[in-house]
Write a protein that holds these residues in place. Sequence first.
Motif, mmCIF file in Angstrom:
data_model
loop_
_atom_site.group_PDB
_atom_site.id
_atom_site.type_symbol
_atom_site.label_atom_id
_atom_site.label_comp_id
_atom_site.label_asym_id
_atom_site.label_seq_id
_atom_site.Cartn_x
_atom_site.Cartn_y
_atom_site.Cartn_z
ATOM 1 N N PRO A 25 19.910 -15.524 -8.243
ATOM 2 C CA PRO A 25 20.929 -14.708 -7.563
ATOM 3 C C PRO A 25 22.158 -15.545 -7.210
ATOM 4 N N THR A 82 20.881 -9.213 -8.354
ATOM 5 C CA THR A 82 21.499 -10.426 -8.888
ATOM 6 C C THR A 82 22.358 -11.161 -7.859
ATOM 7 N N MET A 277 20.504 -10.407 -14.417
ATOM 8 C CA MET A 277 21.333 -11.619 -14.408
ATOM 9 C C MET A 277 22.692 -11.316 -13.798
ATOM 10 N N SER A 278 23.218 -12.228 -13.013
ATOM 11 C CA SER A 278 24.552 -12.046 -12.455
ATOM 12 C C SER A 278 25.577 -11.928 -13.572
#
Length: 365
Positions: A25, A82, A277-278
């Motif tokens: 994150p 995320t 996913m970011s």
Amino acid sequence: MQDLHSFGWYAAKLKPHLPKKAFQPVPTRLWGGLAYLVITVVALLTIGLLDVFPLFYVPISIVIGASFAALGFLGHEILHGTVVRKPWLRDFLGAVAFWPLSTGPKLWRKWHNLTHHVHTQHEEHDPDSWPTLERIMKSRFLCWVYKLPLPVRAFFSFCSLSFQFTVHSVNMFVIYLKEFNPKKRPAVIFEAIVPWMTWIGLLVWVGPVKWIFMFLLPLLIANLIVMAYISTNHRLNPTTEVNDPLANSLTVTVPKWVDVLHFNFSYHTEHHLFPGMSSKYYPQVKQLIKEHWPERYHEMRFDKALIALWKTPRPYQDRVLVDPSSGEVFGALGEGLDTTNIKKVAKKVRESDLVSSLSNSKNQK
């Protein structure tokens, strides 16, 4: 179209080439959200406390609307886990970010994370997919609408972007509420009602004129911005039985500064490969996709994608786009659509086939 693969198949191929930190994150994304929140509060107070000719509020309304949309983009990222991982904090921050769009975090995760992402562009199971010709023919009203010329339909369709997200969100609430555990339904209802209570309370406090510039006009602007992206995400792509993001999703390209303001929301194929996913790392994912499967990857400049949406009809039939009023068939991405020269493909749906579809739909009733 080439053989389809699931998003997990692609992710397994790419994951070894990505840094481990890409799957952690990124709480620093919250600074952007804080900036938008401060801008929104200051702009709302400015209109609420400043008594001037109403037209002077318009630029402030535009700023509020743009901030509403950006907060929605961040809320989307937060509720994918995320930004922060703790469930209660994720839902709280997601609720704050989605407050202007009045969409609760539990509903969003059910509708978007657990349904749209799992069944992307499936003609029956994806709640966000555009309907097929057969489904449209079942509605007398839609049959009438689709008799209008394509340019007329396109005009009203683009106008409707200014309220589509809000309307669709309410519709998703009605559809999915019954699927929640009865013990959780009160929380889902609470999350849906409280934002609207605050906006109605604002109406009572400031009156209808200022409310239009503090909420209604910004909401229309936010809907327009958000739906301009969402409309290009999948609506030029074919329906697919296999959830293949390289087939059923489109990444649009915008100036870098726009990506910064919108938290890389333009990277949509990448998002469907790695929803956990970011978006900070999506440019790296994009580079890897283009290295591995350049012939399968769909990307288009944002403005050209919107033009393509304007020039093509929306109902699907056999993975391509068909115009019910004329029977003309346009390709979808990967199915014959040439975005540099958009025109109908050689074949044409026969009028008898359209009549047959309509007749079958009536018989089913």
